[in-house]
Design an enzyme around this catalytic site. Structure first.
Site, mmCIF file in Angstrom:
data_model
loop_
_atom_site.group_PDB
_atom_site.id
_atom_site.type_symbol
_atom_site.label_atom_id
_atom_site.label_comp_id
_atom_site.label_asym_id
_atom_site.label_seq_id
_atom_site.Cartn_x
_atom_site.Cartn_y
_atom_site.Cartn_z
ATOM 1 N N HIS A 111 0.832 -1.223 0.000
ATOM 2 C CA HIS A 111 0.000 0.000 0.000
ATOM 3 C C HIS A 111 0.860 1.265 0.000
ATOM 4 C CE1 HIS A 111 -3.774 -2.207 0.614
ATOM 5 N NE2 HIS A 111 -3.074 -2.992 1.414
ATOM 6 N N ASN B 293 -10.315 -3.233 1.681
ATOM 7 C CA ASN B 293 -9.882 -3.223 0.283
ATOM 8 C C ASN B 293 -11.093 -2.980 -0.614
ATOM 9 O OD1 ASN B 293 -7.091 -3.693 0.435
ATOM 10 N ND2 ASN B 293 -7.350 -5.898 0.535
#
Ligand code: NDP
Length: 503
Positions: free
Chosen positions: A56, A129
């Protein structure tokens, strides 16, 4: 930007007289050691980077609010959910997963969807997500899985063999692989995608009764994706397109919003549920667990400084508030620990003092002291131990999660819930996707898997075939493989298949 002229200073406030010419012995140098302005500028520049997130790393974020639109007090006593119309400040960060900080926003990848709620019971982080499932369900596999999504240790290039070798040896990944290689694997922007908790969490009410829940943040902008070729073109045209889009939409006053829907299962319903509700590779089918609408999240303010507010934003699924608790999901259990550990590594033990991470609406009172970059008064002259008889803060038992039962023999268990890892991926392929979705999925897979060794292609194709014969057949044909061979491999056990496709 302000037009008012001010005087440049050193980091400690002393005025700077010249920022163009280093101090030298004579006009042609050398540079004098006593040019402290030069040295201050260089030593700080050399330390501008902090460790990149391992996953990320590339992201964008914005501030806004969450508003409750339905009474859910029967399910959770969380204060930010306590009444219809109640608004709570939030900061949200969206990201790709596998790419480095300078990688393209349009890469095929899941997208992170993390929301920090600044509640009056402290910060609550929902760290999800844009996909409702994940590739693996045991955290021991996580570092290996991420290595395969990154770079080959010798070539430092992305490597289709590593990528598909691991996935084909990990058949529970098929559901997430199917979503990833559909056009949902390349969302048009961060505004045009949903966010899911993916994990199951526990909500409990004032009476201590609990339910199991999953979060679905549905985009109010509508789902919009890029096709494979559009995504490839965007990677070279504008690698920052989604970051730019979020910022510019908010600057224009087009505030993106998401409707929060919850799937809720009582413990009784969960007992006989067909799927293991703690297995993150599965969804709860809507026909069996319809969702209820709970609230809305609106993002309406851009950060002023990217590094301060987005790069240093730190989310952790263990940032929970009374009314919300963890579930036994093994992946979640590891994330509860490892996110905080990452932040301490990247930002230091006092990362909670960085403004974007600070509790905004609840006072912070405890006996944790000192450490690198403790930049507040560190608890002042108050006691630094508990119990104490000097009016220091006391724990409040109301904040405890109600007791719950745990039993079982300790050990390292293989996943044994009697279900099938292929059914939901097959349903997605055959019942949810349109013909166009299926065609794009197959073409996206063929374009990527085609770069792997033939034996790995065969093993992975058999897994597609197990999800649905049409799926495996279409990919096999696209790769020029023998469909009868794939059908034979699909009929084998995973062990036999691995043996039949070894190097
Ligand atoms: P439903 O028909 O009730 O739900 C289908 C879901 O699939 C919708 O939430 C839709 O999201 C989503 N969807 C539509 N197209 C795609 C796509 N190309 N890729 C991924 N998701 C898509 O069926 P079920 O609840 O029985 O689920 C069937 C399958 O749908 C599951 O196996 C799963 O793969 C997928 N799915 C299920 C979700 C769930 O929580 N039950 C959530 C997301 C996907 P939207 O409404 O945003 O269009």
């Amino acid at each position: 930007m302000s037009k008012k002229k001010t005087t440049m200073t050193s980091a400690f406030g002393a005025p700077v007289g010249n920022d163009l010419n280093s101090m030298t012995a004579g006009p042609r140098g050398p540079v004098l050691m006593q040019d402290m302005h030069l040295f201050e500028k260089l030593v700080h520049f050399e330390r501008e980077r902090i460790p990149e997130r391992v996953v990320h790393a590339k992201g964008a974020g914005a501030y806004g609010y969450f508003e409750v639109t339905a009474d859910v007090t029967q399910y959770s006593k969380a204060k930010f959910l306590s009444e219809v119309g109640k608004k709570t400040d939030v900061f949200a960060r969206f990201s790709t997963v596998g790419g480095e900080k300078g990688s393209a926003d349009a890469a095929r990848d899941p997208r992170g969807f993390a929301v920090k709620f600044y509640t009056e019971d402290g910060n609550y982080d929902m760290v999800g997500n844009n996909t409702p499932v994940f590739f693996i369900r045991d955290p021991l596999k996580f570092p290996d899985f991420i290595h395969t999504q990154k770079r080959n240790p010798a070539t430092n290039c992305k490597d289709a063999d590593m990528f598909w070798d691991f996935l084909s040896l990990t058949p529970e990944s098929i559901h997430q692989v199917t979503i990833l290689f559909s056009d949902r694997g390349t969302p048009a922007t961060y505004r045009h995608m949903n966010g899911y908790s993916s994990h199951t969490y526990k909500w409990y009410n004032e009476k201590g009764e609990y339910v199991w829940v999953q979060y679905h943040f549905k985009t109010d902008q509508g789902i919009k994706n890029l096709t494979g070729p559009e995504a490839d073109a965007m990677c070279s045209k504008d690698p920052d397109h989604a970051t730019r889009d979020l910022y510019e939409a908010i600057e224009r006053g087009e505030y993106p919003s998401w409707t929060l829907e919850m799937q809720i299962l009582t413990p009784e319903q969960a007992k006989d549920f067909k799927w293991d509700i703690f297995d993150i590779t599965k969804v709860w089918p809507h026909s069996e667990v319809p969702s209820i609408t709970v609230g809305k999240m609106v993002l309406n303010r851009n950060p002023v400084n990217y590094f301060a507010e987005v790069e240093q934003a730190a989310f952790c699924p263990s940032m929970l508030v009374p009314g919300i608790a963890a579930s036994p999901d093994k992946m979640l259990q590891a994330r509860l620990f490892s996110y905080r550990d990452t932040h301490i590594h990247r930002l230091g033990p006092n990362y909670h003092l960085i403004p974007v991470n600070q509790s905004q609406n609840a006072p912070v009172r405890n006996y944790q002291r000192d450490g690198a970059m403790r930049v507040d008064d560190g608890g002042g002259s108050g006691p630094n131990y508990w119990p104490n008889s000097f009016e220091g803060p006391d724990p409040n038992a109301d904040a405890n999660e109600p007791h719950f039962m745990l039993d079982g023999e300790a050990g390292r268990f293989e996943f044994s819930f009697p279900n099938d890892d292929f059914v939901q991926a097959g349903d997605l392929f055959s019942k949810v996707m349109t013909d166009q979705d299926r065609a794009n999925l197959v073409s996206n897979i063929v374009g990527h898997l085609g770069n792997a060794q033939k034996r790995i292609q065969r093993r992975q194709c058999a897994i597609f075939y197990k999800a649905h014969p049409d799926y495996g057949t279409a990919v096999a044909k696209g790769l020029g493989l023998d469909v009868a061979d794939i059908e034979k491999l699909a009929a084998m056990t995973q062990e036999e298949r691995v043996e039949a496709t070894k190097a």
